[in-house]
Design an enzyme around this catalytic site. Structure first.
Site, mmCIF file in Angstrom:
data_model
loop_
_atom_site.group_PDB
_atom_site.id
_atom_site.type_symbol
_atom_site.label_atom_id
_atom_site.label_comp_id
_atom_site.label_asym_id
_atom_site.label_seq_id
_atom_site.Cartn_x
_atom_site.Cartn_y
_atom_site.Cartn_z
ATOM 1 N N HIS A 78 -30.055 -2.850 21.590
ATOM 2 C CA HIS A 78 -29.879 -3.920 20.607
ATOM 3 C C HIS A 78 -29.399 -5.219 21.250
ATOM 4 O O HIS A 78 -28.944 -5.233 22.387
ATOM 5 C CB HIS A 78 -28.924 -3.499 19.489
ATOM 6 C CG HIS A 78 -27.581 -2.990 19.960
ATOM 7 N ND1 HIS A 78 -27.406 -1.719 20.451
ATOM 8 C CD2 HIS A 78 -26.361 -3.573 20.013
ATOM 9 C CE1 HIS A 78 -26.138 -1.550 20.787
ATOM 10 N NE2 HIS A 78 -25.473 -2.663 20.538
ATOM 11 N N GLU A 110 -11.122 6.050 0.567
ATOM 12 C CA GLU A 110 -9.792 5.434 0.469
ATOM 13 C C GLU A 110 -9.106 5.775 -0.858
ATOM 14 O O GLU A 110 -7.888 5.722 -0.963
ATOM 15 C CB GLU A 110 -9.944 3.918 0.670
ATOM 16 C CG GLU A 110 -8.732 3.047 0.416
ATOM 17 C CD GLU A 110 -7.543 3.260 1.355
ATOM 18 O OE1 GLU A 110 -7.707 3.861 2.435
ATOM 19 O OE2 GLU A 110 -6.435 2.830 0.988
ATOM 20 N N GLU A 160 -6.774 6.116 11.229
ATOM 21 C CA GLU A 160 -6.923 4.781 10.642
ATOM 22 C C GLU A 160 -6.722 3.714 11.712
ATOM 23 O O GLU A 160 -5.667 3.650 12.336
ATOM 24 C CB GLU A 160 -5.899 4.594 9.519
ATOM 25 C CG GLU A 160 -5.790 3.168 8.991
ATOM 26 C CD GLU A 160 -4.809 3.053 7.823
ATOM 27 O OE1 GLU A 160 -4.785 3.968 6.976
ATOM 28 O OE2 GLU A 160 -4.051 2.066 7.772
ATOM 29 N N HIS A 196 -28.537 -4.362 25.320
ATOM 30 C CA HIS A 196 -27.672 -3.294 25.830
ATOM 31 C C HIS A 196 -27.695 -2.109 24.874
ATOM 32 O O HIS A 196 -28.296 -2.188 23.795
ATOM 33 C CB HIS A 196 -26.230 -3.802 25.974
ATOM 34 C CG HIS A 196 -25.542 -4.030 24.643
ATOM 35 N ND1 HIS A 196 -25.760 -5.153 23.891
ATOM 36 C CD2 HIS A 196 -24.664 -3.267 23.936
ATOM 37 C CE1 HIS A 196 -25.048 -5.086 22.783
ATOM 38 N NE2 HIS A 196 -24.368 -3.952 22.771
ATOM 39 N N HIS A 246 1.641 6.907 2.195
ATOM 40 C CA HIS A 246 0.556 7.897 2.120
ATOM 41 C C HIS A 246 0.179 8.396 3.510
ATOM 42 O O HIS A 246 0.683 7.910 4.523
ATOM 43 C CB HIS A 246 -0.672 7.275 1.434
ATOM 44 C CG HIS A 246 -1.394 6.282 2.313
ATOM 45 N ND1 HIS A 246 -0.916 5.001 2.522
ATOM 46 C CD2 HIS A 246 -2.533 6.376 3.061
ATOM 47 C CE1 HIS A 246 -1.743 4.354 3.341
ATOM 48 N NE2 HIS A 246 -2.729 5.160 3.693
ATOM 49 N N HIS A 294 -3.505 10.634 5.497
ATOM 50 C CA HIS A 294 -4.860 11.163 5.277
ATOM 51 C C HIS A 294 -5.332 11.950 6.482
ATOM 52 O O HIS A 294 -4.701 11.932 7.540
ATOM 53 C CB HIS A 294 -5.859 10.050 4.935
ATOM 54 C CG HIS A 294 -5.541 8.717 5.553
ATOM 55 N ND1 HIS A 294 -5.733 8.460 6.885
ATOM 56 C CD2 HIS A 294 -4.993 7.592 5.020
ATOM 57 C CE1 HIS A 294 -5.346 7.221 7.149
ATOM 58 N NE2 HIS A 294 -4.876 6.666 6.042
ATOM 59 N N GLU A 325 -22.442 2.448 16.853
ATOM 60 C CA GLU A 325 -21.634 1.228 16.774
ATOM 61 C C GLU A 325 -21.516 0.789 15.318
ATOM 62 O O GLU A 325 -22.508 0.626 14.619
ATOM 63 C CB GLU A 325 -22.296 0.112 17.607
ATOM 64 C CG GLU A 325 -21.639 -1.253 17.441
ATOM 65 C CD GLU A 325 -22.229 -2.316 18.379
ATOM 66 O OE1 GLU A 325 -22.786 -1.946 19.436
ATOM 67 O OE2 GLU A 325 -22.157 -3.513 18.041
ATOM 68 N N HIS A 328 2.326 6.618 6.584
ATOM 69 C CA HIS A 328 2.493 5.187 6.868
ATOM 70 C C HIS A 328 2.526 4.352 5.599
ATOM 71 O O HIS A 328 2.227 4.843 4.509
ATOM 72 C CB HIS A 328 1.384 4.708 7.808
ATOM 73 C CG HIS A 328 0.000 5.030 7.344
ATOM 74 N ND1 HIS A 328 -0.588 6.265 7.538
ATOM 75 C CD2 HIS A 328 -0.930 4.293 6.692
ATOM 76 C CE1 HIS A 328 -1.819 6.259 7.047
ATOM 77 N NE2 HIS A 328 -2.046 5.080 6.514
ATOM 78 N N HIS A 385 -25.066 1.728 23.944
ATOM 79 C CA HIS A 385 -23.783 2.386 24.197
ATOM 80 C C HIS A 385 -24.011 3.871 24.454
ATOM 81 O O HIS A 385 -24.730 4.523 23.697
ATOM 82 C CB HIS A 385 -22.839 2.188 23.009
ATOM 83 C CG HIS A 385 -22.616 0.734 22.727
ATOM 84 N ND1 HIS A 385 -21.637 -0.004 23.353
ATOM 85 C CD2 HIS A 385 -23.288 -0.135 21.923
ATOM 86 C CE1 HIS A 385 -21.717 -1.259 22.925
ATOM 87 N NE2 HIS A 385 -22.708 -1.362 22.067
ATOM 88 N N ARG A 445 0.901 -1.158 0.000
ATOM 89 C CA ARG A 445 0.000 0.000 0.000
ATOM 90 C C ARG A 445 0.931 1.197 0.000
ATOM 91 O O ARG A 445 1.711 1.395 0.936
ATOM 92 C CB ARG A 445 -0.904 -0.031 1.243
ATOM 93 C CG ARG A 445 -1.768 1.204 1.466
ATOM 94 C CD ARG A 445 -2.802 1.377 0.353
ATOM 95 N NE ARG A 445 -3.701 2.506 0.643
ATOM 96 C CZ ARG A 445 -3.461 3.756 0.220
ATOM 97 N NH1 ARG A 445 -2.385 4.050 -0.475
ATOM 98 N NH2 ARG A 445 -4.330 4.710 0.509
HETATM 99 MN MN MN Z 1 -3.943 4.724 5.390
HETATM 100 MN MN MN Z 2 -23.411 -3.088 21.050
#
Ligand code: MN
Ligand code: MN
Length: 402
Positions: free
Chosen positions: A342, A187, A125, A296, A119, A121, A303, A164, A298, A116
């Site tokens: 959920h 990307e 990541e 539960h 690069h 951004h 998520e 990276h 968050h 890869r």
């Molecule tokens: Mn990257």
């Molecule tokens: Mn969850």
């Protein structure tokens, strides 16, 4: 045949719903609607049989579902793939999964020696290794270098703007999942080394690198490198110790101990153990056959899920008398908007393995069961009419997997 029990099959065969041809093949026309007859009636018109079979809870939702929650699932099998000389990549962004504002995901394969391109951004990541081995590098803000080897179940994290690279190693390169802290990340629009050289006048390059202009006449031609085939041998970095970074851009989750429960286990990676990962926190969850990730929600953010092994049912409660159920499979991305209640049920024949990922520095969840266990019985009775047996079923210790 997998979908129907022998008894059901005989019943259906007797009723004539299944015609057995001379070649002994099942005529599957309307098979699903006969087995799982939707409450609204059968589906005699055209339909995509395979898709229908994969989506029993969409074709015939549980009676508890109601209303029109947006789509909360997208499969990498349905996303555009970009094939290059050293591997391939595909992504699920807000373009594919409209609700996914906080995170976008990339699934990338690097063959042995696939690179890869160097690069950086704007987004952070976060990565999880699905298969194989890679060598990763980065340079920190103090100009110190980081090099590490990553294997299955390990993570890395590159903060926004940190340059990276990734190289697929022997014997068969690698495949990984990337999560970026922005649903609109693309990307295909990262800052590439070769791209910048291409867009810098040679007299400026000459001044910057203090060598004559003609040295730059041999730069690669227009098409970008992006993912390309490099040497199959692991690239050697001979860097003096004093230039090696003290920052840990990787996290060896493969060797970390999981939190174990009777029906499964969880590994959590957030700033409590993976300090550099300030914008992304995650949990790697394994549910044994038939187990559920308990009811539960968050308290910090949406998520984003990636399913690694198995089949699951995901039920989401969206408040306002609205709930929807989705069927998930390995290779799918799921999404649960902020604070929605959920559960995830393993409905396959093997252990279910998936990632919960959050745009947050910490992992947190609220257990419905734990909350009610600390609530007086009278108050629960007043709300739900449930007797003391219910109160006895509650546990003050959180059990995320049941
Ligand atoms: Mn990257
Ligand atoms: Mn969850």
């Amino acid at each position: 045949m997998k979908l129907i029990s022998r008894r059901n099959f005989m019943k259906l065969a007797a009723s004539g719903a299944i015609a057995i041809s001379t070649t002994n093949k099942i005529n599957a026309k309307s098979l699903l609607s006969d087995l799982n007859t939707p409450r609204g009636g059968s589906d005699p018109g055209p339909h995509n049989e395979l898709r229908d079979q994969e989506n029993p809870d969409i074709i015939n939702p549980p009676l508890t579902d109601k209303g029109t929650l947006p789509n909360l699932r997208f499969s990498f099998s349905d996303s555009h793939i970009r094939n290059e000389s050293g591997g391939w990549t595909r992504q699920i962004t807000q373009r594919e999964l409209t609700v996914s504002k906080t995170i976008s995901g990339v699934n990338m394969r690097l063959n042995t020696g696939g690179i890869r391109e160097l690069h950086w951004h704007k987004e952070a990541e976060w990565a999880y290794m699905l298969y194989g081995n890679a060598q990763i590098t980065a340079m920190d803000t103090n100009g110190k270098f980081f090099i590490d080897n990553i294997k299955t179940d390990d993570l890395w994290y590159f903060p926004p703007g940190i340059p990276h690279s990734i190289q697929g190693l022997i014997p068969d390169g690698c495949e990984f999942i990337l999560a970026f802290d922005n649903g609109n990340f693309d990307e295909d629009s990262t800052f590439l080394l070769s791209d910048w050289f291409k867009h810098t006048p040679t007299d400026i390059l000459s001044k910057n690198f203090q060598i004559s202009k003609k040295n730059f006449n041999i730069l690669p031609k227009p098409e970008e490198k992006y993912i390309f085939q490099g040497t199959k041998n692991k690239i050697k970095y001979n860097i003096n110790k004093k230039y090696i970074s003290k920052k840990k851009f990787s996290y060896k989750m493969s060797v970390k101990k999981a939190i174990k429960f009777k029906k499964g286990k969880i590994k959590i990676a957030d700033t409590s153990n993976f300090k550099i990962s300030k914008n992304i926190s995650a949990a790697l969850v394994e549910l044994k056959k038939g187990a559920i990730r308990e009811l539960h929600w968050h308290p910090n953010n949406d998520e984003w899920q990636y399913y690694i092994i198995g089949k699951a049912k995901m039920g989401v409660f969206a408040s306002s008398d609205t709930a929807r159920t989705f069927d998930m499979k390995a290779g799918d991305v799921g999404y649960i908007p902020f604070a929605m209640g959920h559960y995830i049920e393993n409905i396959g024949n093997e252990t279910l393995k998936f990632l919960e990922i959050f745009k947050s520095s910490y992992y947190a969840d609220i257990s419905l069961k734990q909350w009610l266990s600390l609530t007086p019985e009278q108050l629960i009775q007043d709300h739900l009419n449930l007797n003391s047996n219910f109160k006895k079923s509650l546990n003050k210790e959180k059990t995320p997997i049941i």
